[in-house]
Design a protein around this motif. Structure first.
Motif, PDB file in Angstrom:
ATOM      1  N   VAL A  21     -19.242  30.127  33.391  1.00 56.48           N
ATOM      2  CA  VAL A  21     -20.147  29.735  32.658  1.00 56.48           C
ATOM      3  C   VAL A  21     -21.417  28.525  32.595  1.00 56.48           C
ATOM      4  N   ALA A  22     -21.735  27.668  33.996  1.00 54.00           N
ATOM      5  CA  ALA A  22     -22.402  27.327  33.875  1.00 54.00           C
ATOM      6  C   ALA A  22     -23.782  28.127  34.764  1.00 54.00           C
ATOM      7  N   ARG A  23     -22.850  29.483  35.619  1.00 56.20           N
ATOM      8  CA  ARG A  23     -23.885  30.844  35.237  1.00 56.20           C
ATOM      9  C   ARG A  23     -25.016  30.946  34.274  1.00 56.20           C
ATOM     10  N   ILE A  24     -24.116  31.372  32.921  1.00 61.55           N
ATOM     11  CA  ILE A  24     -24.400  32.162  32.369  1.00 61.55           C
ATOM     12  C   ILE A  24     -24.679  31.424  31.239  1.00 61.55           C
ATOM     13  N   GLN A  27     -29.708  33.197  32.866  1.00 63.64           N
ATOM     14  CA  GLN A  27     -29.420  34.375  31.731  1.00 63.64           C
ATOM     15  C   GLN A  27     -29.786  34.075  30.221  1.00 63.64           C
ATOM     16  N   SER A  28     -29.552  32.123  30.174  1.00 64.00           N
ATOM     17  CA  SER A  28     -30.094  31.888  28.815  1.00 64.00           C
ATOM     18  C   SER A  28     -31.560  32.331  28.751  1.00 64.00           C
ATOM     19  N   ILE A  29     -32.064  31.639  29.804  1.00 61.41           N
ATOM     20  CA  ILE A  29     -33.630  31.740  29.695  1.00 61.41           C
ATOM     21  C   ILE A  29     -34.053  33.609  29.567  1.00 61.41           C
ATOM     22  N   SER A  30     -33.767  34.324  29.791  1.00 65.18           N
ATOM     23  CA  SER A  30     -33.687  35.596  29.506  1.00 65.18           C
ATOM     24  C   SER A  30     -33.477  35.861  28.674  1.00 65.18           C
ATOM     25  N   GLY A  81     -22.213  33.747  17.909  1.00 65.92           N
ATOM     26  CA  GLY A  81     -23.639  33.807  18.264  1.00 65.92           C
ATOM     27  C   GLY A  81     -24.477  33.941  19.603  1.00 65.92           C
ATOM     28  N   LYS A  82     -25.312  34.190  20.023  1.00 67.07           N
ATOM     29  CA  LYS A  82     -26.614  33.302  20.914  1.00 67.07           C
ATOM     30  C   LYS A  82     -27.570  32.239  20.209  1.00 67.07           C
ATOM     31  N   PRO A  83     -27.730  31.825  20.316  1.00 66.26           N
ATOM     32  CA  PRO A  83     -28.796  30.355  20.526  1.00 66.26           C
ATOM     33  C   PRO A  83     -29.619  31.527  19.804  1.00 66.26           C
ATOM     34  N   LYS A  84     -30.587  30.365  19.017  1.00 64.34           N
ATOM     35  CA  LYS A  84     -31.755  31.470  17.422  1.00 64.34           C
ATOM     36  C   LYS A  84     -32.396  30.131  17.710  1.00 64.34           C
ATOM     37  N   ASP A 109     -34.672  34.469  38.331  1.00 65.76           N
ATOM     38  CA  ASP A 109     -33.175  35.549  38.741  1.00 65.76           C
ATOM     39  C   ASP A 109     -33.270  36.050  37.196  1.00 65.76           C
ATOM     40  N   ALA A 110     -34.292  35.043  36.492  1.00 67.76           N
ATOM     41  CA  ALA A 110     -34.026  35.856  34.869  1.00 67.76           C
ATOM     42  C   ALA A 110     -35.180  36.717  34.806  1.00 67.76           C
ATOM     43  N   LEU A 111     -36.341  36.805  35.525  1.00 69.56           N
ATOM     44  CA  LEU A 111     -37.133  36.988  34.898  1.00 69.56           C
ATOM     45  C   LEU A 111     -36.668  39.366  36.017  1.00 69.56           C
TER      46      LEU A 111
END
Ligand code: WT7
Length: 637
Positions: free
Chosen positions: A574-577, A157-160, A259-262, A192-194
């Motif tokens: 959390v680990a998954r997301i 998810q983070s990669i996506s 929010g999300k990482p920048k 998974d990300a793709l």
């Protein structure tokens, strides 16, 4: 190589610091003149923190890889650029001389070109700590592509999120990575990300673990096959692309309070000039020294102090795959002994975890090659500082406590090894070019000594963040809008009676867990995605090994029957997301959160309870429901 800009005494430091304040453009122009340019700049600096708009070495043209590689070939071409120590002790280490590295980088630059990568394209690198990672970074820089390295511990998810944010069409990854006793399934995570990133055109896969992986026709290709194609083409040398001084070199994502990482964006020239200057001065690097930075290249420390600054200085960088505690807690000291390491640069969290194993892992290891010890990433407690000094440095190696951030790219506050004074738990003094200011909540400057405040910087340095990818306003709001005409670090800081600086930790809602930055809002968002969760609040608390631990207060739609299982499930979400590094250490189920009448969560109270400071919670009279505080106190985990 010698370094004319290396400061050699405390007196000289003071002079140079003043010179820089008086004439910053002349100062940095002189330093920049010691690098290789295709075309000299017209003007050293233009800046306006209000926008923000900062430009260094305007209209200068260069390629950082000519400074990292080509310019060294004649004089030190046969000197090791990288020494690589693999995860397992039974595997041989590898050495890459400057000539060999230059060849490999050129070859892989060709691979990237053959696969359609062009100047300005973003390339995601999701790899383990293999030499092919810096080779891929430098190959991107060679052709002007912008790399975005993602730490191997982040989730699909983070990669996506990151791929979408920068619209990344090219990925370089591994089948897997070795990390201690575990194999990290890199390609599976990428796959998974793709699922949510159909715009990715090409995935280049380097084989390291021989894990079974899926390879999708027309999208996924093998690193070695692609290299063979270049060999068949006769290994043509890829000329470095001419880059503007301000062209982005890389994007590196980091967490903020919202929010999300920048995506922090760094430039080519300013990054090169400042980080090399900092490397040579802070560590007092001498030609021939073996520099061992234990960080992962997925973080800014690795980008700067494993790859770019060391190579620009013509140094030898030792990188290792694995963990300080695997196969045992003597791992780092074995490497120091085996390769006669001169400089070791690690994190307080690593030192604390090694302290816990006692002195046996150090016994019989020859550490006499060490000259300088460094730490970075979080405040170092005095106990860890003294252990490092006594048992690793044997009281004869200066310790540099180096403060910086993803956004600053290079070390801004640190003693210079053996040149300026050290003080346990103090980063001490700013490097030349760094004008520190402490401000109060209203933004008023706090002058004098023996004072604390929020740490700001009033003048740009060459490697300052340029923008946050795709959202310049976010960059302004985050760093340049809190206080007028100043860069705000997000850190609190104490200036002692002698004017030495001690970083006291973040003053925003950002946690520092084992030297990794994690936004509380990010963790809350992940927790809130778990089924049955109505609301959550995340705070940090002091953790013996990690520095800070993650404490989550969670309101569920009905109290879970099996609390332990529910806690484990939430941690898993959390680990998954986000990734395993963001897994909460403690989860407390509560029925309400302390809120003001306007609905704002009073984090101060939650922090105190998490810290175990229950007696003095301060004023709770403004709370909507003061009773909720007692319930939370009673249920503390
Ligand atoms: C935050 C930046 C800098 C590389 C690794 C982390 C904290 C960093 C120190 C230090 C006290 C430190 C600060 C900073 N920090 N170095 N020597 N003493 N605190 O990079 O993820 O961008 O985090 O790490 O709080 O703001 P990062």
């Amino acid at each position: 190589m010698s370094y004319p800009f290396q400061i050699k005494s405390y007196e000289q430091y003071k002079e140079v610091y003043k010179q820089n304040v008086d004439q910053p453009e002349e100062f940095w122009g002189d330093i920049a003149g010691q690098f290789v340019w295709r075309k000299k700049w017209d003007k050293v600096l233009e800046w306006d923190f209000k926008k923000p708009d900062v430009k260094w070495f305007i209209n200068g043209k260069l390629n950082i890889t000519e400074n990292c590689l080509d310019r060294h070939l004649d004089k030190i071409g046969d000197t090791p650029a990288f020494v690589w120590e693999p995860n397992g002790r039974d595997e041989a280490h590898k050495v890459f001389t400057y000539k060999e590295l230059h060849f490999k980088v050129s070859q892989f630059a060709h691979v990237l070109k053959n696969n359609g990568v062009k100047k300005g394209d973003r390339v995601c690198l999701y790899m383990g700590m293999v030499p092919e990672l810096p080779i891929a970074m430098l190959a991107c820089a060679r052709i002007g592509a912008i790399h975005s390295v993602i730490f191997g511990g982040f989730s699909a998810q983070s990669i996506s999120d990151r791929l979408q944010d920068a619209h990344v069409e090219y990925i370089v990854t591994g089948d897997g990575a070795f990390r201690g006793g575990k194999d990290i399934p890199l390609k599976n995570v990428i796959d998974d990300a793709l699922v949510t990133c159909p715009f990715v055109k090409r995935v280049i896969v380097y084989v390291r673990t021989q894990a079974p992986i899926s390879m999708i026709k027309d999208r996924d290709v093998w690193w070695t096959d692609e290299v063979k194609k270049v060999e068949a083409q006769g290994n043509p040398v890829v000329a470095a692309e001419e880059m503007d001084a301000e062209d982005p070199l890389f994007i590196l994502y980091t967490s903020g309070s919202t929010g999300k990482p920048k995506g922090v964006v760094h430039s080519s020239a300013g990054y090169m000039v400042y980080t090399t200057y900092s490397f040579v001065n802070v560590f007092q690097y001498e030609p021939g020294d073996i520099h061992f930075c234990t960080a992962d290249i997925g973080w800014i420390t690795g980008h700067t102090y494993i790859v770019y600054s060391v190579l620009c200085a013509g140094g030898t960088s030792l990188m290792y795959e694995g963990l300080p505690t695997w196969p045992d807690a003597g791992r780092l000291w074995d490497i120091v002994d085996k390769h006669k390491v001169n400089i070791i640069y690690t994190a307080p969290t690593a030192i604390r975890s090694l302290m816990a194993y006692g002195l046996t892992p150090i016994e019989g290891k020859d550490l006499s090659s060490l000259k300088v010890l460094g730490t970075v990433g979080e405040p170092i407690n005095e106990e860890a500082w003294h252990w490092y000094d006594e048992h690793i440095g044997k009281k004869r190696c200066p310790i540099v406590d180096t403060w910086f951030q993803t956004e600053t790219a290079g070390i801004l506050i640190s003693n210079l090894a053996g040149v300026t004074p050290a003080k346990p738990s103090y980063a001490t003094l700013p490097l030349p070019g760094i004008q520190l200011v402490l401000v109060d909540e209203q933004g008023k400057e706090i002058t004098g000594n023996d004072v604390s405040g929020n740490l700001c910087i009033r003048f740009p340095w060459p490697s300052i963040i340029r923008t946050t990818w795709g959202d310049h306003e976010r960059c302004r709001l985050n760093y340049f809008a809190t206080y007028d005409d100043m860069y705000f670090t997000g850190d609190g800081c104490y200036r002692d009676a002698d004017g030495f600086y001690r970083i006291t930790g973040r003053v925003d809602d950002v946690l520092n867990v084992s030297g990794h930055r994690i936004g509380t809002a990010e963790v809350e968002n992940a927790i809130n995605m778990h089924t049955g969760v109505l609301e959550s609040a995340v705070v940090g608390y002091p953790h013996e090994l990690k520095g800070q631990g993650i404490y989550a207060y969670v309101i569920m739609d009905g109290m879970p029957e099996n609390k332990q299982l529910a806690q484990a499930d939430i941690a898993q979400t959390v680990a998954r997301i986000i990734g395993p590094i963001a897994r909460p250490d403690k989860i407390q189920f509560v029925t309400g959160l302390p809120k003001t009448r306007s609905g704002k969560i009073m984090r101060r109270i939650l922090r105190k309870i998490a810290e175990g400071e229950m007696a003095n919670l301060g004023d709770t009279s403004t709370l909507l429901d003061p009773g909720v505080v007692n319930d939370i106190k009673d249920g503390r985990v």
